[in-house]
Design a protein around this motif. Structure first.
Motif, PDB file in Angstrom:
ATOM      1  N   ASP A   1       0.870  -1.188   0.000  1.00 54.85           N
ATOM      2  CA  ASP A   1       0.000   0.000   0.000  1.00 54.85           C
ATOM      3  C   ASP A   1       0.898   1.227   0.000  1.00 54.85           C
ATOM      4  O   ASP A   1       1.664   1.443   0.948  1.00 54.85           O
ATOM      5  CB  ASP A   1      -0.910   0.004   1.228  1.00 54.85           C
ATOM      6  CG  ASP A   1      -1.855   1.204   1.242  1.00 54.85           C
ATOM      7  OD1 ASP A   1      -2.763   1.243   0.398  1.00 54.85           O
ATOM      8  OD2 ASP A   1      -1.675   2.091   2.096  1.00 54.85           O
ATOM      9  N   THR A   2       0.834   2.015  -1.056  1.00 51.15           N
ATOM     10  CA  THR A   2       1.640   3.234  -1.144  1.00 51.15           C
ATOM     11  C   THR A   2       0.697   4.423  -1.215  1.00 51.15           C
ATOM     12  O   THR A   2       0.372   4.917  -2.283  1.00 51.15           O
ATOM     13  CB  THR A   2       2.584   3.193  -2.365  1.00 51.15           C
ATOM     14  OG1 THR A   2       1.833   2.847  -3.542  1.00 51.15           O
ATOM     15  CG2 THR A   2       3.660   2.144  -2.158  1.00 51.15           C
TER      16      THR A   2
ATOM     17  N   CYS B   1       0.378   8.128  -6.502  1.00 51.90           N
ATOM     18  CA  CYS B   1       1.230   7.425  -5.542  1.00 51.90           C
ATOM     19  C   CYS B   1       0.915   5.934  -5.467  1.00 51.90           C
ATOM     20  O   CYS B   1       1.797   5.123  -5.176  1.00 51.90           O
ATOM     21  CB  CYS B   1       1.122   8.065  -4.159  1.00 51.90           C
ATOM     22  SG  CYS B   1      -0.541   8.121  -3.473  1.00 51.90           S
ATOM     23  N   PHE B   2      -0.334   5.548  -5.766  1.00 51.74           N
ATOM     24  CA  PHE B   2      -0.681   4.126  -5.673  1.00 51.74           C
ATOM     25  C   PHE B   2      -0.063   3.295  -6.801  1.00 51.74           C
ATOM     26  O   PHE B   2      -0.011   2.067  -6.701  1.00 51.74           O
ATOM     27  CB  PHE B   2      -2.206   3.958  -5.675  1.00 51.74           C
ATOM     28  CG  PHE B   2      -2.846   4.426  -4.396  1.00 51.74           C
ATOM     29  CD1 PHE B   2      -2.795   3.650  -3.254  1.00 51.74           C
ATOM     30  CD2 PHE B   2      -3.473   5.662  -4.328  1.00 51.74           C
ATOM     31  CE1 PHE B   2      -3.372   4.071  -2.065  1.00 51.74           C
ATOM     32  CE2 PHE B   2      -4.048   6.107  -3.152  1.00 51.74           C
ATOM     33  CZ  PHE B   2      -3.994   5.316  -2.012  1.00 51.74           C
ATOM     34  N   THR B   3       0.422   3.949  -7.851  1.00 54.74           N
ATOM     35  CA  THR B   3       1.035   3.199  -8.943  1.00 54.74           C
ATOM     36  C   THR B   3       2.341   2.535  -8.510  1.00 54.74           C
ATOM     37  O   THR B   3       2.749   1.527  -9.095  1.00 54.74           O
ATOM     38  CB  THR B   3       1.311   4.102 -10.156  1.00 54.74           C
ATOM     39  OG1 THR B   3       2.250   5.130  -9.796  1.00 54.74           O
ATOM     40  CG2 THR B   3       0.025   4.769 -10.653  1.00 54.74           C
ATOM     41  N   VAL B   4       3.000   3.081  -7.474  1.00 54.12           N
ATOM     42  CA  VAL B   4       4.260   2.491  -7.016  1.00 54.12           C
ATOM     43  C   VAL B   4       4.013   1.114  -6.406  1.00 54.12           C
ATOM     44  O   VAL B   4       4.654   0.122  -6.768  1.00 54.12           O
ATOM     45  CB  VAL B   4       4.964   3.413  -6.000  1.00 54.12           C
ATOM     46  CG1 VAL B   4       6.274   2.779  -5.527  1.00 54.12           C
ATOM     47  CG2 VAL B   4       5.219   4.794  -6.598  1.00 54.12           C
ATOM     48  N   GLY B   5       3.072   1.041  -5.485  1.00 52.41           N
ATOM     49  CA  GLY B   5       2.749  -0.238  -4.878  1.00 52.41           C
ATOM     50  C   GLY B   5       2.148  -1.216  -5.872  1.00 52.41           C
ATOM     51  O   GLY B   5       2.444  -2.424  -5.828  1.00 52.41           O
ATOM     52  N   HIS B   6       1.326  -0.692  -6.778  1.00 48.17           N
ATOM     53  CA  HIS B   6       0.720  -1.553  -7.801  1.00 48.17           C
ATOM     54  C   HIS B   6       1.800  -2.155  -8.695  1.00 48.17           C
ATOM     55  O   HIS B   6       1.780  -3.363  -9.002  1.00 48.17           O
ATOM     56  CB  HIS B   6      -0.272  -0.739  -8.625  1.00 48.17           C
ATOM     57  CG  HIS B   6      -1.080  -1.557  -9.576  1.00 48.17           C
ATOM     58  ND1 HIS B   6      -1.779  -0.998 -10.636  1.00 48.17           N
ATOM     59  CD2 HIS B   6      -1.311  -2.897  -9.667  1.00 48.17           C
ATOM     60  CE1 HIS B   6      -2.396  -1.954 -11.303  1.00 48.17           C
ATOM     61  NE2 HIS B   6      -2.128  -3.107 -10.740  1.00 48.17           N
TER      62      HIS B   6
ATOM     63  N   THR C   1      -4.828   0.129  -5.379  1.00 47.12           N
ATOM     64  CA  THR C   1      -4.558   0.791  -6.659  1.00 47.12           C
ATOM     65  C   THR C   1      -5.207   2.161  -6.779  1.00 47.12           C
ATOM     66  O   THR C   1      -4.942   2.889  -7.740  1.00 47.12           O
ATOM     67  CB  THR C   1      -5.061  -0.077  -7.823  1.00 47.12           C
ATOM     68  OG1 THR C   1      -6.476  -0.273  -7.684  1.00 47.12           O
ATOM     69  CG2 THR C   1      -4.349  -1.424  -7.852  1.00 47.12           C
ATOM     70  N   ARG C   2      -6.057   2.539  -5.811  1.00 51.34           N
ATOM     71  CA  ARG C   2      -6.806   3.783  -5.907  1.00 51.34           C
ATOM     72  C   ARG C   2      -7.316   4.149  -4.520  1.00 51.34           C
ATOM     73  O   ARG C   2      -7.425   3.280  -3.650  1.00 51.34           O
ATOM     74  CB  ARG C   2      -7.973   3.633  -6.880  1.00 51.34           C
ATOM     75  CG  ARG C   2      -8.934   2.515  -6.487  1.00 51.34           C
ATOM     76  CD  ARG C   2      -9.655   1.941  -7.705  1.00 51.34           C
ATOM     77  NE  ARG C   2     -10.664   0.941  -7.350  1.00 51.34           N
ATOM     78  CZ  ARG C   2     -10.384  -0.322  -7.046  1.00 51.34           C
ATOM     79  NH1 ARG C   2      -9.135  -0.745  -7.005  1.00 51.34           N
ATOM     80  NH2 ARG C   2     -11.363  -1.167  -6.765  1.00 51.34           N
TER      81      ARG C   2
ATOM     82  N   ASN D   1      -0.877   8.317   0.278  1.00 56.06           N
ATOM     83  CA  ASN D   1      -0.369   9.678   0.212  1.00 56.06           C
ATOM     84  C   ASN D   1       0.561  10.024   1.364  1.00 56.06           C
ATOM     85  O   ASN D   1       1.267  11.027   1.312  1.00 56.06           O
ATOM     86  CB  ASN D   1      -1.538  10.672   0.179  1.00 56.06           C
ATOM     87  CG  ASN D   1      -1.133  12.010  -0.416  1.00 56.06           C
ATOM     88  OD1 ASN D   1      -0.310  12.065  -1.311  1.00 56.06           O
ATOM     89  ND2 ASN D   1      -1.721  13.077   0.080  1.00 56.06           N
ATOM     90  N   TYR D   2       0.565   9.202   2.442  1.00 53.32           N
ATOM     91  CA  TYR D   2       1.384   9.536   3.589  1.00 53.32           C
ATOM     92  C   TYR D   2       2.296   8.417   4.070  1.00 53.32           C
ATOM     93  O   TYR D   2       3.208   8.669   4.857  1.00 53.32           O
ATOM     94  CB  TYR D   2       0.506   9.979   4.771  1.00 53.32           C
ATOM     95  CG  TYR D   2      -0.248  11.258   4.520  1.00 53.32           C
ATOM     96  CD1 TYR D   2       0.424  12.455   4.360  1.00 53.32           C
ATOM     97  CD2 TYR D   2      -1.631  11.254   4.407  1.00 53.32           C
ATOM     98  CE1 TYR D   2      -0.252  13.631   4.111  1.00 53.32           C
ATOM     99  CE2 TYR D   2      -2.327  12.428   4.163  1.00 53.32           C
ATOM    100  CZ  TYR D   2      -1.640  13.617   4.017  1.00 53.32           C
ATOM    101  OH  TYR D   2      -2.314  14.775   3.758  1.00 53.32           O
ATOM    102  N   THR D   3       2.052   7.174   3.646  1.00 55.86           N
ATOM    103  CA  THR D   3       2.798   6.053   4.221  1.00 55.86           C
ATOM    104  C   THR D   3       3.131   5.003   3.171  1.00 55.86           C
ATOM    105  O   THR D   3       2.283   4.632   2.360  1.00 55.86           O
ATOM    106  CB  THR D   3       1.977   5.372   5.341  1.00 55.86           C
ATOM    107  OG1 THR D   3       1.584   6.356   6.302  1.00 55.86           O
ATOM    108  CG2 THR D   3       2.780   4.285   6.033  1.00 55.86           C
ATOM    109  N   THR D   4       4.368   4.523   3.194  1.00 58.09           N
ATOM    110  CA  THR D   4       4.762   3.340   2.433  1.00 58.09           C
ATOM    111  C   THR D   4       4.586   2.138   3.341  1.00 58.09           C
ATOM    112  O   THR D   4       5.054   2.151   4.482  1.00 58.09           O
ATOM    113  CB  THR D   4       6.245   3.428   2.004  1.00 58.09           C
ATOM    114  OG1 THR D   4       6.511   4.707   1.437  1.00 58.09           O
ATOM    115  CG2 THR D   4       6.565   2.351   0.987  1.00 58.09           C
TER     116      THR D   4
END
Length: 311
Positions: free
Chosen positions: A8-9, A88-93, A76-77, A11-14
């Motif tokens: 989960d990536t 930002c969710f594209t990184v984890g995806h 993803t969203r 807006n505030y946490t990796t």
């Protein structure tokens, strides 16, 4: 036992999580925000996720090595609504897609909001609610929403928006007042400590439109309190009392329309013990434990495990 790996990536946490034998192991780290600022541009958030995710995944797997990876999950969203998107969710995806492809296992995708709700149910020991309708509140820096959650066919549960803040979000109000009082971002934990020092009792009349609320008045009132020289502890407590009053009014309005449904509160703002105590006593509401309140991949791992028949 089979392993589930989740990303989960937000807006505030990796965040990364591993689900095995009905236990969750997680590693997460806040994105760096400069002092005095209230967040990040999406381009900066993406950059920091790219930098932080490999370190967190290495640490997670160093502590809990993979044994038998069965599936990978990710957010993803932000929400399930059409058009919901944040870069930002594209990184984890992307990391999840690569991992699933390398191991030849299924990839399951969810919304960030679904992950928050699932994490709350997991930590509260209420996964039984997957099988019945309930009302879920998601209160964070970017969201203040109440949704009707119902069992799904392809999804563990579906989400329908019922009510929301019409302007400022709960986490925004907390962080703006926190910055006003010189507190670090995110301000929630320190604002709660400061508010606990106040002995003032406030009677709050929240601004409502049906079940929707308006929270912008919180910042304006706190600014006036500060300019009038009121103690910082009183200002902090007023902020939290106002947010509690709005959530209470939303819950009461929705329960008139949906009587008898359980209430679940998720999101980083809901780690606040003052708000948690009041709403639990009044409604018997379920809350995520603090470690599962803020943005995390744990809920995504739970949802993936559910899809894979491990729950």
């Amino acid at each position: 036992m089979p392993d589930i790996l989740a990303f989960d990536t937000s807006n505030y946490t990796t965040s990364t999580a591993l689900f095995r034998d009905r236990k969750i192991y997680q590693q997460k780290h806040l994105l760096p925000v400069k002092k005095g600022e209230l967040g990040l541009r999406q381009s900066d958030a993406v950059f920091h996720h790219v930098q932080q995710l490999p370190d967190l995944l290495e640490e997670l797997l160093r502590q809990t090595p993979l044994q038998d990876l069965k599936a990978v999950g990710c957010s993803t969203r932000p929400r399930t609504q059409p058009g919901s998107y944040m870069p930002c969710f594209t990184v984890g995806h992307g990391a999840a897609r690569q991992t699933a492809a390398c191991f030849g296992v299924p990839l399951h995708t969810f919304s960030h909001q679904q992950g928050h709700i699932a994490a709350a149910l997991w930590s509260a020991g209420r996964l039984d609610l997957f099988e019945r309708p309930f009302l879920a509140f998601h209160v964070s820096g970017g969201t203040t929403e109440a949704v009707l959650t119902q069992p799904g066919t392809e999804e563990p549960f579906t989400v329908t928006l019922l009510a929301q803040s019409l302007d400022l979000k709960g986490g925004q109000a907390v962080d703006r007042v926190g910055r006003m009082l010189g507190l670090p971002f995110p301000a929630g934990p320190e604002l709660e400590k400061l508010a606990a020092q106040s002995q003032v009792q406030f009677r709050i009349h929240p601004s409502m439109k049906g079940a929707d609320c308006s929270l912008s008045g919180i910042e304006n009132k706190c600014l006036k309190m500060q300019s009038d020289g009121r103690p910082a502890a009183d200002t902090a407590k007023y902020c939290l009392c106002s947010l509690l009053a709005a959530l209470d009014a939303m819950a009461a309005a929705l329960l008139k329309e949906h009587p008898g449904l359980p209430l679940v509160f998720a999101g980083g703002v809901m780690a606040n013990q003052f708000i948690r105590k009041a709403l639990t006593e009044k409604y018997g509401a379920c809350f995520a434990e603090p470690a599962f309140s803020a943005d995390n991949a744990a809920g995504v791992a739970v949802l993936t495990a559910c899809r894979e028949g491990l729950l």
